[in-house]
Design a protein around this motif. Structure first.
Motif, PDB file in Angstrom:
ATOM      1  N   UNK A 149      75.135-137.590  59.277  1.00 20.19           N
ATOM      2  CA  UNK A 149      75.784-136.723  58.252  1.00 20.19           C
ATOM      3  C   UNK A 149      75.792-135.088  58.799  1.00 20.19           C
ATOM      4  N   UNK A 150      76.483-134.992  59.981  1.00 21.42           N
ATOM      5  CA  UNK A 150      76.540-133.592  60.532  1.00 21.42           C
ATOM      6  C   UNK A 150      77.332-132.783  59.853  1.00 21.42           C
ATOM      7  N   UNK A 151      77.202-131.416  59.702  1.00 24.01           N
ATOM      8  CA  UNK A 151      78.094-130.673  59.021  1.00 24.01           C
ATOM      9  C   UNK A 151      79.457-130.727  59.388  1.00 24.01           C
ATOM     10  N   UNK A 152      80.740-130.893  58.799  1.00 27.35           N
ATOM     11  CA  UNK A 152      82.064-131.381  59.138  1.00 27.35           C
ATOM     12  C   UNK A 152      82.363-130.190  59.990  1.00 27.35           C
ATOM     13  N   UNK A 153      81.977-128.777  59.876  1.00 34.65           N
ATOM     14  CA  UNK A 153      82.472-127.849  60.878  1.00 34.65           C
ATOM     15  C   UNK A 153      81.830-127.789  62.278  1.00 34.65           C
ATOM     16  N   UNK A 154      80.745-128.729  62.297  1.00 32.08           N
ATOM     17  CA  UNK A 154      79.938-128.652  63.605  1.00 32.08           C
ATOM     18  C   UNK A 154      80.807-129.757  64.652  1.00 32.08           C
ATOM     19  N   UNK A 155      81.768-129.136  65.268  1.00 26.36           N
ATOM     20  CA  UNK A 155      82.589-130.288  65.893  1.00 26.36           C
ATOM     21  C   UNK A 155      82.003-130.853  67.070  1.00 26.36           C
ATOM     22  N   UNK A 156      80.990-130.211  67.895  1.00 26.88           N
ATOM     23  CA  UNK A 156      80.391-130.713  68.669  1.00 26.88           C
ATOM     24  C   UNK A 156      79.390-131.835  68.437  1.00 26.88           C
ATOM     25  N   UNK A 157      78.571-131.639  67.043  1.00 21.74           N
ATOM     26  CA  UNK A 157      77.855-132.848  66.711  1.00 21.74           C
ATOM     27  C   UNK A 157      78.666-133.887  66.129  1.00 21.74           C
ATOM     28  N   UNK A 158      79.919-133.713  65.815  1.00 18.64           N
ATOM     29  CA  UNK A 158      80.504-134.641  65.223  1.00 18.64           C
ATOM     30  C   UNK A 158      81.012-135.518  66.185  1.00 18.64           C
ATOM     31  N   UNK A 159      81.549-134.971  67.540  1.00 19.51           N
ATOM     32  CA  UNK A 159      82.126-135.580  68.710  1.00 19.51           C
ATOM     33  C   UNK A 159      80.824-136.276  69.305  1.00 19.51           C
ATOM     34  N   UNK A 160      79.516-135.883  69.198  1.00 18.21           N
ATOM     35  CA  UNK A 160      78.540-136.172  70.074  1.00 18.21           C
ATOM     36  C   UNK A 160      78.065-137.502  68.889  1.00 18.21           C
ATOM     37  N   UNK A 161      78.253-137.346  67.697  1.00 19.52           N
ATOM     38  CA  UNK A 161      77.777-138.723  66.960  1.00 19.52           C
ATOM     39  C   UNK A 161      78.913-139.998  67.284  1.00 19.52           C
TER      40      UNK A 161
END
Length: 231
Positions: free
Chosen positions: A175-187
């Motif tokens: 559940x990464x912060x929706x603004x954290x594009x890097x974390x969303x991509x890595x997920x």
């Protein structure tokens, strides 16, 4: 990839079939600083997971959370004493654990695993038995001698295998912060599939997050593809 038991916490390779375990058996525990998981990665060295020590690991932790791209962790600006106290509190919880992952002895990733039913994210979705929440922060690229290997190609699958080390874990929840594009991509690179955006109250205030899941079966396939069958 060979996974070996460490201390009093034997770990198993991701099995082809899984008996019905007690789903409370999801977190590897140990004394502060203890190595609780180890994987020998062919041609790339050894990846280990250690229970985070809020005192001995403070220099690494404080430097990482104050980097410019670490703002979404909400820990930047804390004094060393407050940061240590924060993770000492996490260390006291039976439902939330923090780990420092090392590659050939060098710190590379901070991983937090937790029971989502005991976390604010439980207000945002229907928790299933065997769910395990995961946060991760990549702080290093590993030993210089291994820079002939793409760092995340080693560390990513190893972290995934570590998160499923206990048989009670059936599905990872991100559940990464929706603004954290890097974390969303890595997920997504981890193998998680997004299930939409959710909102809930986190300890840092209201949070809009991308909710995503990675079941054990998908993790087995990804780890096998990256490292081959466990030896």
């Amino acid at each position: 990839m060979t996974r070996e038991p460490t201390a009093d916490h034997p770990t198993e390779p991701l099995p082809d079939s899984l008996p019905e375990p007690a789903t409370s058996n999801r977190l590897l525990s140990g004394a502060r600083g203890a190595e609780v998981w180890r994987a020998d990665v062919p041609g790339a060295g050894t990846v280990t997971a250690h229970v985070l020590d809020p005192v001995a690991d403070l220099d690494v932790l404080h430097e990482w959370v104050n980097r410019p791209h670490a703002g979404f962790w909400g820990l930047a600006g804390l004094s060393r004493e407050d940061l240590s106290a924060t993770y000492a509190f996490v260390d006291s919880l039976p439902t939330h654990h923090a780990y420092l992952v090392r590659w050939d002895g060098e710190p590379v990733v901070l991983v937090q695993l937790y029971h989502p039913e005991d976390d604010p994210v439980s207000t945002a979705y229907d928790v299933l038995p065997g769910d395990l929440g995961m946060h991760f922060f990549k702080g290093g690229d590993g030993p210089a001698a291994r820079h002939d290997v793409v760092p995340w190609a080693v560390v990513g699958p190893a972290v995934l295998a570590f998160a499923f080390a206990r048989p009670g874990t059936r599905r990872l929840v991100g559940e990464p912060d929706a603004r954290n594009r890097s974390a969303v991509a890595r997920m997504a690179a981890f193998g998680f599939e997004a299930a939409g955006t959710v909102r809930f109250e986190s300890p840092q205030g209201p949070k809009e997050a991308v909710l995503a899941f990675c079941p054990r079966e998908r993790a087995e396939e990804l780890v096998a593809a990256a490292f081959g069958a466990a030896g």
